[in-house]
Design a protein around this motif. Structure first.
Motif, PDB file in Angstrom:
ATOM      1  N   ILE A 102       0.846  -1.037   0.022  1.00 38.72           N
ATOM      2  CA  ILE A 102      -0.002   0.104   0.121  1.00 38.72           C
ATOM      3  C   ILE A 102       0.760   1.252  -0.023  1.00 38.72           C
ATOM      4  O   ILE A 102       0.526   2.194  -0.611  1.00 38.72           O
ATOM      5  N   VAL A 103       2.050   1.342   0.776  1.00 39.08           N
ATOM      6  CA  VAL A 103       2.762   2.362   0.986  1.00 39.08           C
ATOM      7  C   VAL A 103       3.551   2.491  -0.527  1.00 39.08           C
ATOM      8  O   VAL A 103       3.724   3.638  -0.966  1.00 39.08           O
ATOM      9  N   GLY A 104       3.844   1.214  -1.065  1.00 29.43           N
ATOM     10  CA  GLY A 104       4.481   1.578  -2.339  1.00 29.43           C
ATOM     11  C   GLY A 104       3.479   2.164  -3.423  1.00 29.43           C
ATOM     12  O   GLY A 104       3.864   2.941  -4.306  1.00 29.43           O
ATOM     13  N   VAL A 105       2.481   1.711  -3.515  1.00 28.27           N
ATOM     14  CA  VAL A 105       1.133   2.153  -4.437  1.00 28.27           C
ATOM     15  C   VAL A 105       1.299   3.749  -4.341  1.00 28.27           C
ATOM     16  O   VAL A 105       1.006   4.484  -5.273  1.00 28.27           O
ATOM     17  N   MET A 106       1.106   4.280  -3.075  1.00 26.67           N
ATOM     18  CA  MET A 106       0.966   5.674  -2.703  1.00 26.67           C
ATOM     19  C   MET A 106       2.005   6.360  -3.561  1.00 26.67           C
ATOM     20  O   MET A 106       1.844   7.585  -3.828  1.00 26.67           O
ATOM     21  N   MET A 107       3.204   5.972  -3.958  1.00 27.57           N
ATOM     22  CA  MET A 107       4.303   6.478  -4.363  1.00 27.57           C
ATOM     23  C   MET A 107       4.213   6.702  -5.864  1.00 27.57           C
ATOM     24  O   MET A 107       4.876   7.404  -6.819  1.00 27.57           O
ATOM     25  N   ILE A 108       3.352   5.900  -6.331  1.00 27.82           N
ATOM     26  CA  ILE A 108       2.967   5.995  -7.985  1.00 27.82           C
ATOM     27  C   ILE A 108       2.086   7.104  -8.417  1.00 27.82           C
ATOM     28  O   ILE A 108       0.831   7.078  -7.754  1.00 27.82           O
ATOM     29  N   PRO A 109       2.438   8.203  -9.125  1.00 27.36           N
ATOM     30  CA  PRO A 109       1.620   9.099  -9.441  1.00 27.36           C
ATOM     31  C   PRO A 109       0.347   8.415 -10.142  1.00 27.36           C
ATOM     32  O   PRO A 109       0.423   7.640 -11.205  1.00 27.36           O
ATOM     33  N   ALA A 110      -0.885   9.106 -10.222  1.00 32.02           N
ATOM     34  CA  ALA A 110      -2.000   8.651 -10.667  1.00 32.02           C
ATOM     35  C   ALA A 110      -2.082   8.727 -12.249  1.00 32.02           C
ATOM     36  O   ALA A 110      -2.502   7.962 -12.927  1.00 32.02           O
ATOM     37  N   GLN A 111      -0.999   9.601 -12.845  1.00 41.44           N
ATOM     38  CA  GLN A 111      -1.296   9.959 -14.293  1.00 41.44           C
ATOM     39  C   GLN A 111      -0.539   8.591 -14.989  1.00 41.44           C
ATOM     40  O   GLN A 111      -0.690   8.508 -16.159  1.00 41.44           O
ATOM     41  N   VAL A 112       0.286   8.009 -14.067  1.00 44.44           N
ATOM     42  CA  VAL A 112       1.181   6.767 -14.819  1.00 44.44           C
ATOM     43  C   VAL A 112       0.129   6.015 -15.366  1.00 44.44           C
ATOM     44  O   VAL A 112       0.212   5.222 -16.335  1.00 44.44           O
ATOM     45  N   THR A 113      -0.965   5.653 -14.770  1.00 40.53           N
ATOM     46  CA  THR A 113      -1.887   4.635 -14.920  1.00 40.53           C
ATOM     47  C   THR A 113      -3.079   4.931 -15.634  1.00 40.53           C
ATOM     48  O   THR A 113      -3.907   4.083 -15.966  1.00 40.53           O
ATOM     49  N   THR A 114      -3.134   6.098 -16.041  1.00 42.81           N
ATOM     50  CA  THR A 114      -4.190   7.011 -16.918  1.00 42.81           C
ATOM     51  C   THR A 114      -4.593   6.219 -18.298  1.00 42.81           C
ATOM     52  O   THR A 114      -5.655   5.779 -18.546  1.00 42.81           O
ATOM     53  N   ILE A 115      -3.190   5.936 -18.838  1.00 44.03           N
ATOM     54  CA  ILE A 115      -3.569   5.383 -20.156  1.00 44.03           C
ATOM     55  C   ILE A 115      -4.216   3.969 -20.218  1.00 44.03           C
ATOM     56  O   ILE A 115      -5.015   3.380 -20.814  1.00 44.03           O
ATOM     57  N   GLY A 116      -3.689   3.028 -19.185  1.00 42.53           N
ATOM     58  CA  GLY A 116      -4.061   1.684 -19.130  1.00 42.53           C
ATOM     59  C   GLY A 116      -5.500   1.737 -18.676  1.00 42.53           C
ATOM     60  O   GLY A 116      -6.344   0.929 -18.959  1.00 42.53           O
ATOM     61  N   PHE A 117      -5.745   2.520 -17.759  1.00 40.04           N
ATOM     62  CA  PHE A 117      -7.184   2.778 -17.251  1.00 40.04           C
ATOM     63  C   PHE A 117      -8.314   3.214 -18.216  1.00 40.04           C
ATOM     64  O   PHE A 117      -9.221   2.459 -18.354  1.00 40.04           O
ATOM     65  N   TYR A 118      -7.761   3.971 -19.081  1.00 42.43           N
ATOM     66  CA  TYR A 118      -8.627   4.483 -20.206  1.00 42.43           C
ATOM     67  C   TYR A 118      -8.731   3.619 -21.197  1.00 42.43           C
ATOM     68  O   TYR A 118      -9.963   3.278 -21.656  1.00 42.43           O
ATOM     69  N   GLN A 119      -7.852   2.531 -21.435  1.00 41.72           N
ATOM     70  CA  GLN A 119      -8.083   1.422 -22.413  1.00 41.72           C
ATOM     71  C   GLN A 119      -8.994   0.426 -21.982  1.00 41.72           C
ATOM     72  O   GLN A 119      -9.623   0.116 -22.794  1.00 41.72           O
ATOM     73  N   MET A 120      -8.868  -0.093 -20.954  1.00 41.80           N
ATOM     74  CA  MET A 120      -9.597  -1.032 -20.100  1.00 41.80           C
ATOM     75  C   MET A 120     -11.219  -0.356 -20.195  1.00 41.80           C
ATOM     76  O   MET A 120     -12.050  -0.945 -20.438  1.00 41.80           O
ATOM     77  N   VAL A 121     -11.242   0.726 -19.651  1.00 37.18           N
ATOM     78  CA  VAL A 121     -12.695   1.508 -19.791  1.00 37.18           C
ATOM     79  C   VAL A 121     -13.344   1.421 -21.369  1.00 37.18           C
ATOM     80  O   VAL A 121     -14.488   1.073 -21.536  1.00 37.18           O
ATOM     81  N   TYR A 122     -12.495   1.813 -22.163  1.00 36.96           N
ATOM     82  CA  TYR A 122     -12.941   1.915 -23.545  1.00 36.96           C
ATOM     83  C   TYR A 122     -13.144   0.496 -24.063  1.00 36.96           C
ATOM     84  O   TYR A 122     -14.405   0.280 -24.622  1.00 36.96           O
ATOM     85  N   LYS A 123     -12.616  -0.661 -23.918  1.00 35.62           N
ATOM     86  CA  LYS A 123     -12.634  -1.862 -24.399  1.00 35.62           C
ATOM     87  C   LYS A 123     -14.205  -2.470 -23.526  1.00 35.62           C
ATOM     88  O   LYS A 123     -14.806  -3.315 -24.304  1.00 35.62           O
ATOM     89  N   VAL A 124     -14.450  -2.149 -22.516  1.00 32.65           N
ATOM     90  CA  VAL A 124     -15.568  -2.592 -21.963  1.00 32.65           C
ATOM     91  C   VAL A 124     -16.972  -1.809 -22.115  1.00 32.65           C
ATOM     92  O   VAL A 124     -17.867  -2.144 -21.663  1.00 32.65           O
ATOM     93  N   GLY A 125     -16.482  -0.762 -22.993  1.00 35.70           N
ATOM     94  CA  GLY A 125     -17.528   0.127 -23.218  1.00 35.70           C
ATOM     95  C   GLY A 125     -18.411   0.846 -22.135  1.00 35.70           C
ATOM     96  O   GLY A 125     -19.427   1.220 -21.999  1.00 35.70           O
ATOM     97  N   MET A 126     -17.606   1.303 -21.138  1.00 39.41           N
ATOM     98  CA  MET A 126     -17.881   2.211 -19.948  1.00 39.41           C
ATOM     99  C   MET A 126     -17.513   3.712 -20.002  1.00 39.41           C
ATOM    100  O   MET A 126     -17.725   4.429 -18.965  1.00 39.41           O
ATOM    101  N   THR A 127     -17.351   4.151 -21.314  1.00 37.70           N
ATOM    102  CA  THR A 127     -16.788   5.461 -21.452  1.00 37.70           C
ATOM    103  C   THR A 127     -18.287   6.212 -21.303  1.00 37.70           C
ATOM    104  O   THR A 127     -19.247   5.847 -21.547  1.00 37.70           O
ATOM    105  N   ASN A 128     -17.989   7.510 -20.769  1.00 35.41           N
ATOM    106  CA  ASN A 128     -19.286   8.304 -20.633  1.00 35.41           C
ATOM    107  C   ASN A 128     -20.163   7.859 -19.398  1.00 35.41           C
ATOM    108  O   ASN A 128     -21.274   8.130 -19.430  1.00 35.41           O
TER     109      ASN A 128
END
Length: 296
Positions: free
Chosen positions: A130-156
């Motif tokens: 948990i402490v290690g995850v706190m050190m990761i900026p949220a912007q780093v995971t944005t692209i992967g998160f958007y790709q996942m949301v787009y593939k499952v059709g949950m945008t908007n």
């Protein structure tokens, strides 16, 4: 007849005329400093509210004014006359912020309770993760998160801005640090002996103990979710799903003229729920600080 010793006399029990002048002078200085800091804190909000009642010409000619004008209704008409509805954005922001705050606070408290009340092999490793995850900026995971949301059709979908709030490492860390010295395991053991289930113990015993910490994190989570512009801008393309920060950012999109009065009106509508949220929860924070001072 017992005589009062210096240790038994409090400063407030001494008559004003017998109090040392140094103490009175220091108290006056403290009051002046507190009043000055209060004015500095309130002044930006007051200027913003005043500018929401002024016209663009007045703002450009006189940037600072403490006296309200008479253009508030006109600014509101300009704001609601855009291609989007700010009241819809206000409702969307409230849904996202309230939902994200409830999920963050509850599940983070539940996770922190599991890390404090139970002994299991990977507890320390889990906390280190948990402490290690706190050190990761949220912007780093944005692209992967958007790709996942787009593939499952949950945008908007507003739910995609609410559900990820279940995993909040920084909130879990804060709750754990608060719960360790506060929670008495004897109370938990007594509840278990009386036949209470684990969720009943958590909901009826642990959560009330954590009220000050919950109030603090609820304010932080609500403000962070309310002011979030980047992720909604990435996921939302439908105007009916826009949040208030997106709509305020679009107010400066007119290449011919920027209506600064309507911009300040949008900012005022954006800030008001934050102030209300703080006023509702601040008493729990103060109560927690006072309780901690008595225990100390």
């Amino acid at each position: 007849m017992a005589t009062a010793t210096p240790e038994t006399l409090s400063y407030d029990s001494v008559p004003k005329q017998n109090r040392p002048k140094a103490h009175n002078g220091m108290k006056t200085i403290i009051h002046i400093v507190c009043i000055f800091l209060s004015i500095l804190s309130v002044l930006p909000f007051w200027v913003m509210i005043v500018n929401s009642t002024r016209s663009t010409t007045q703002i450009q000619q006189h940037a600072l004014s403490l006296i309200p004008s008479s253009y508030m209704v006109n600014n509101f008409k300009i704001l609601t006359g855009k291609s989007f509805n700010p009241l819809v954005g206000l409702g969307n922001s409230l849904i996202i912020s309230c939902g994200a705050t409830l999920l963050t606070v509850y599940f983070s408290s539940l996770t922190a309770y599991a890390m404090v009340a139970y002994d299991w092999k990977l507890k320390k490793a889990f906390f280190s993760f948990i402490v290690g995850v706190m050190m990761i900026p949220a912007q780093v995971t944005t692209i992967g998160f958007y790709q996942m949301v787009y593939k499952v059709g949950m945008t908007n979908k507003l739910s995609m801005l609410i559900l990820p709030a279940i995993a909040a490492p920084s909130t879990v860390f804060f709750m754990r640090q608060y719960l360790y010295p506060t929670l008495s395991m004897e109370i938990v053991q007594a509840a278990r002996i009386d036949g209470a289930g684990e969720f009943r113990i958590f909901n009826q015993i642990v959560l009330p103990i954590m009220k000050p910490a919950i109030a603090t994190q609820a304010i932080f989570c609500f403000v962070s979710s309310w002011n979030n512009l980047f992720m909604p801008l990435v996921l939302l393309t439908n105007k009916e799903k826009y949040t208030m920060p997106i709509m305020v950012s679009l107010l400066r999109g007119d290449i011919y003229k920027t209506e600064f009065g309507s911009v300040y009106m949008g900012l005022t509508l954006t800030v008001l729920p934050l102030i209300v949220m703080y006023l509702i929860l601040s008493k729990y924070i103060i109560a927690g600080v006072a309780l901690g001072g008595v225990k100390g």
